[in-house]
Design an enzyme around this catalytic site. Structure first.
Site, PDB file in Angstrom:
ATOM      1  N   LYS A  24      51.304  25.669  41.657  1.00 48.75           N
ATOM      2  CA  LYS A  24      52.476  26.502  41.970  1.00 48.75           C
ATOM      3  C   LYS A  24      53.537  26.379  40.888  1.00 48.75           C
ATOM      4  CE  LYS A  24      56.192  25.206  45.195  1.00 48.75           C
ATOM      5  NZ  LYS A  24      57.154  24.828  44.253  1.00 48.75           N
ATOM      6  N   ASN A  25      53.770  25.158  40.423  1.00 52.52           N
ATOM      7  CA  ASN A  25      54.884  24.956  39.498  1.00 52.52           C
ATOM      8  C   ASN A  25      54.543  25.286  38.043  1.00 52.52           C
ATOM      9  OD1 ASN A  25      56.398  24.355  41.672  1.00 52.52           O
ATOM     10  ND2 ASN A  25      56.399  22.129  41.376  1.00 52.52           N
ATOM     11  N   ARG A  98      63.627  29.003  43.504  1.00 46.15           N
ATOM     12  CA  ARG A  98      64.429  28.586  42.352  1.00 46.15           C
ATOM     13  C   ARG A  98      63.955  29.239  41.053  1.00 46.15           C
ATOM     14  NH1 ARG A  98      68.010  25.154  43.351  1.00 46.15           N
ATOM     15  NH2 ARG A  98      68.234  24.445  41.213  1.00 46.15           N
ATOM     16  N   CYS A 122      63.992  24.139  48.070  1.00 49.99           N
ATOM     17  CA  CYS A 122      64.128  23.151  49.138  1.00 49.99           C
ATOM     18  C   CYS A 122      65.466  22.440  49.072  1.00 49.99           C
ATOM     19  CB  CYS A 122      62.988  22.140  49.018  1.00 49.99           C
ATOM     20  SG  CYS A 122      61.407  22.904  49.348  1.00 49.99           S
ATOM     21  N   ASP A 324      57.256  14.715  44.314  1.00 48.80           N
ATOM     22  CA  ASP A 324      56.603  15.566  45.314  1.00 48.80           C
ATOM     23  C   ASP A 324      55.399  14.889  45.978  1.00 48.80           C
ATOM     24  OD1 ASP A 324      58.108  18.179  44.649  1.00 48.80           O
ATOM     25  OD2 ASP A 324      57.412  17.426  42.728  1.00 48.80           O
ATOM     26  N   VAL A 346      64.432  10.827  41.576  1.00 49.29           N
ATOM     27  CA  VAL A 346      64.546  12.188  41.025  1.00 49.29           C
ATOM     28  C   VAL A 346      65.537  13.038  41.839  1.00 49.29           C
ATOM     29  CG1 VAL A 346      63.288  14.283  40.377  1.00 49.29           C
ATOM     30  CG2 VAL A 346      62.218  12.033  40.084  1.00 49.29           C
TER      31      VAL A 346
END
Ligand code: EPU
Length: 451
Positions: A24-25, A98, A122, A324, A346
């Protein structure tokens, strides 16, 4: 409460095989990069998740024709007619993701101006965009913050710059890459993020004609070029999703094979998984040969029986333990004997979900102090960002409300691991980042249903 609820009959080990697709990222950023090309781009293995839909919608609004290719998960982007969109149209996507902030550089190059809606994503801390805006101003962009969003322009074009990030932010590094590739002259970015998804984005940009050097010590140098063309790319697999299913296997005392999972990108996770007492086996992919059908690579994760071990870990930027991965793994840590320590360095507010685990019988205390070996940015800022998990605890069913994507998956794992029937509200949020998670749960033998 909402009818967006999943009923989970817990206590059954997850068993079986699922597949992860493009990360996804990375996928969402590669889609934005397609705006920079002067010819079509082609991306494979794109998962059907909400974030992809948001970026697809925004690209469409800006004149990029997005079509499905012949392969399942293949998308084709044609940027021949990039055009401005109205703020009203763009604002339909406000608060949904984002990624829109990364449209700044490409739109400034293509149109000379950009409008960026209010961001979503989020709620795991304040998540400012100050590094992004500072970088864009360094390139020569004018940024005007208004209540409806950000208006940017670059009347004199964008020029390369020397810039150091205060913290190796993933998004700000991507912002610089997507802007510098077509800025005039050389850009030197210091203290850059070097996550595998960033390196894969660099591969995408290089395929498009960019000149990018990754030096040692987090320095990236970009030589601007006047034009880029389209790319064809198969993204790296989603290492967050792979680790989430691995944690689910461990927490439910199950056995899950994650096809597509890539060892090299998950090394830090695999070390922790093994220290906790989980077992895994890596299967390397083999291309088909005459007389042999070939083999898809992946990683098999399982609970070997007996007790799990407590561990101490700190989340960090790559190559550290990803933030994550933290929430899914903590559920498994509630089953480990002794005191585990998790220091989240983070995001300042990524431990709120532990309250829900406590309501299910877990014993997790959160602290403002830096409980890892290294003091972090949040130590003196009054954020509860360290957790001590005392285990093992027997988890029992509860009614849970999903707060954000990764914490949401951890709630789901906890419900699967707990004895009894839980109701998990707000599960649609999980579709933002986990493709077909309900079908995958069914494939793994989970007893879940929509009421
Ligand atoms: N930060 C600032 N100012 C900025 C940018 C970041 O202070 O201008 C801070 C953030 O507040 C945070 C830290 O820097 O404390 C790191 O943020 P980063 O910019 O690295 O995160 P991001 O780009 O917003 C991406 C992923 C996140 C993942 C982080 C860290 C995407 C779309 N999101 O976020 O993924 O946690 O990098 O690896 O790529 C998720 O997938 O669920 C997710 C939250």
């Amino acid at each position: 409460m909402t009818d967006d609820v999943l009923v989970v009959h817990g206590g059954t080990p997850l068993q079986g095989r699922i597949r992860v697709r493009g990360a996804k990222n990375l996928v969402s950023k590669a889609m934005v990069a397609a705006l920079l090309g002067d010819s079509p781009s082609r991306l494979f293995d794109v998962p059907k998740i909400r974030d992809v839909e948001v970026v697809r919608g925004l690209l469409g609004l800006h004149g990029v024709k997005v079509t499905d290719g012949d392969d399942d998960g293949e998308l084709i982007f044609d940027p021949a007619n990039v055009e401005s969109a109205s703020t009203d149209q763009i604002n339909v996507h406000a608060g949904s993701s984002r990624i829109p902030i990364l449209f700044c550089g490409p739109l400034l190059h293509r149109l000379g101006h950009a409008f960026i809606p209010d961001l979503g994503g989020c709620h795991i801390g304040p998540r400012p965009i100050d590094f992004h805006l500072q970088a864009l101003r360094e390139f020569g962009a004018t940024v005007d913050k208004t209540p409806e969003g950000l208006h940017l322009s670059a009347p004199n074009g964008l020029r390369g710059t020397k810039f150091a990030l205060p913290y190796p932010s993933v998004g700000a590094t991507e912002q610089v890459l997507l802007t510098a590739v077509m800025a005039e002259g050389v850009t030197e970015l210091r203290n850059a993020a070097v996550e595998p998804e960033i390196i894969d984005l660099i591969c995408v940009l290089q395929k498009m004609g960019a000149i990018i050097k990754v030096h040692t010590d987090r320095v990236i140098e970009i030589q601007g070029v006047p034009k880029l063309h389209g790319y064809t790319h198969r993204p790296i697999p989603d290492r967050i999703e792979a680790a989430s299913w691995a944690a689910a296997a461990l927490a439910t005392r199950g056995h899950v094979e994650v096809l597509g999972a890539e060892q090299a990108d998950m090394m830090t996770f695999l070390n922790v998984f093994r220290s906790v007492g989980g077992e895994y086996e890596v299967t390397d992919a083999r291309p088909p040969k005459l007389g042999h059908p070939g083999q898809e690579g992946g990683i098999r994760f399982w609970h070997p029986g007996g007790e799990l071990n407590a561990v101490a870990l700190e989340t960090d930027v790559h190559p550290g333990f990803m933030t994550d991965w933290q929430q899914p793994l903590v559920v498994a840590l509630t089953q480990a004997r002794g005191l585990s320590i998790v220091h989240e360095t983070v995001y300042e507010q990524r431990l709120g979900y532990t309250e829900a685990l406590n309501s299910m019988g877990a014993n997790i205390q959160v602290y403002r102090d830096c409980l890892g070996g290294t003091p972090c940015r949040f130590g003196r800022r009054n954020f509860k960002h360290s957790a001590v998990i005392a285990g093992p605890s027997k988890l029992h069913a509860a009614d849970l409300v999903i707060p954000d994507l990764r914490a949401g998956f951890s709630h789901l794992i906890a419900a699967l691991a707990a004895e009894g029937t839980s109701r998990v509200y707000g599960v649609d949020l999980i579709n933002r980042g986990y493709e077909d998670f309900e079908a995958k749960l069914a494939d793994l033998g989970a007893h879940v249903e929509r009421p």
